[in-house]
Write an enzyme that holds these catalytic residues in place. Structure first.
Site, PDB file in Angstrom:
ATOM      1  N   GLY A   1       1.070  -0.842   0.199  1.00 59.73           N
ATOM      2  CA  GLY A   1      -0.020  -0.041   0.017  1.00 59.73           C
ATOM      3  C   GLY A   1       0.812   1.010   0.039  1.00 59.73           C
TER       4      GLY A   1
ATOM      5  N   GLN B   1       1.395   3.179   2.027  1.00 59.03           N
ATOM      6  CA  GLN B   1       1.877   3.415   3.242  1.00 59.03           C
ATOM      7  C   GLN B   1       2.513   2.200   4.000  1.00 59.03           C
ATOM      8  OE1 GLN B   1       3.138   6.848   4.855  1.00 59.03           O
ATOM      9  NE2 GLN B   1       1.841   7.946   3.753  1.00 59.03           N
ATOM     10  N   SER B   2       2.561   1.753   3.031  1.00 52.27           N
ATOM     11  CA  SER B   2       3.177   0.166   3.728  1.00 52.27           C
ATOM     12  C   SER B   2       4.332   0.063   4.495  1.00 52.27           C
ATOM     13  CB  SER B   2       3.693  -0.560   2.068  1.00 52.27           C
ATOM     14  OG  SER B   2       4.239  -1.395   2.432  1.00 52.27           O
ATOM     15  N   ASN B   3       4.395  -0.391   5.405  1.00 60.48           N
ATOM     16  CA  ASN B   3       5.815  -0.334   6.267  1.00 60.48           C
ATOM     17  C   ASN B   3       6.566  -1.132   5.506  1.00 60.48           C
ATOM     18  OD1 ASN B   3       5.103   1.099   8.279  1.00 60.48           O
ATOM     19  ND2 ASN B   3       3.565   0.255   9.453  1.00 60.48           N
TER      20      ASN B   3
ATOM     21  N   CYS C   1       7.247  -2.013   2.469  1.00 59.50           N
ATOM     22  CA  CYS C   1       8.116  -1.236   1.165  1.00 59.50           C
ATOM     23  C   CYS C   1       9.515  -0.279   2.182  1.00 59.50           C
ATOM     24  CB  CYS C   1       7.093  -0.537   0.692  1.00 59.50           C
ATOM     25  SG  CYS C   1       6.004  -1.636   0.063  1.00 59.50           S
TER      26      CYS C   1
END
Length: 245
Positions: free
Chosen positions: A120, A122-124, A126
């Protein structure tokens, strides 16, 4: 049109996915900071095939085990402890670093020059992957799913987007409608991941593909190691309890 991103890093680009060709010139890699270490499985996991390429120490491990006095459970004689994986290293998102130590070791050993993953906006995961990749000298390509109404806009600098950019990651924006056209599920994420990786290969790059969340059989070794870590931390407590009894 391709959205224009603030120039926070010399090696940053943004692209869109959905039938449009990516144009991502190769970027200089930072020098490798960490080396691969051999890994020996714990005795109780010795029957499993050990990771071929070992691991790269990225996190502050072992993380501490903290006793928690929970008044609501005191009458039941239940002992609670908290494994403080939030102290593994802030930029590497808690327990996610455990998987990434093994995944990055494989990427480096395989001669890959960049890492591709998806999540997403705001992916942690990533963000943690971008940090891990930079630590071992690889470029990071992050595929971020965004809403259709935001697809053509500047994605901004909020939360993990700022950290992604500061880490020098290349951001690939994928619209929600394109994600849904490809199935809107885990398999769709894997296909989109591979589409970006294939484009990078056509450009002469050697990408290492990390599935969403970094959830792979190899990454599981990070949690098997955590179990052994926890087992060793509990042994002194169990010995002290038996002596007191």
């Amino acid at each position: 049109r391709t959205p224009t991103l603030a120039a926070l890093s010399a090696c940053e680009r943004s692209t869109r996915i959905g039938g449009r060709r990516l144009a991502l010139p190769r970027t200089p890699m930072v020098s490798v900071l960490l080396q691969r270490l051999s890994y020996t499985p714990p005795p109780w996991a010795s029957a499993l095939a050990a990771p071929t390429h070992g691991r790269i120490k990225l996190g502050h491990l072992p993380t501490p085990l903290m006793r928690w006095a929970c008044g609501a459970l005191s009458e039941l004689g239940v002992r609670w402890s908290i494994k403080r994986d939030d102290l593994s290293g802030n930029e590497l998102s808690g327990n996610k670093v455990r998987k990434l130590e093994f995944l990055m070791a494989e990427a480096v050993a395989g001669g890959h020059d960049c890492v591709v993953t998806i999540g997403g906006v705001q992916s942690n995961h990533c963000r943690a992957t971008a940090a891990a990749a930079r630590l071992v000298g690889l470029d990071a390509h992050l595929i971020l799913l965004v809403r259709d109404k935001s697809f053509g806009d500047e994605p901004g600098l909020q939360g993990n987007l700022l950290l992604d950019r500061l880490l020098g990651a290349t951001l690939h924006l994928c619209s929600g409608s394109d994600y849904l056209r490809q199935g809107g599920d885990l398999a769709a994420m894997n296909r989109i991941n591979e589409q970006v990786a294939a484009e990078l290969r056509r450009q002469g790059r050697v990408p290492y593909v990390v599935p969403v969340g970094g959830t792979t059989p190899l990454g599981t070794w990070g949690y098997l190691s955590a179990v052994e870590e926890l087992r060793q931390q509990l042994q002194p407590e169990e010995g002290a309890g038996a002596a007191a009894a």
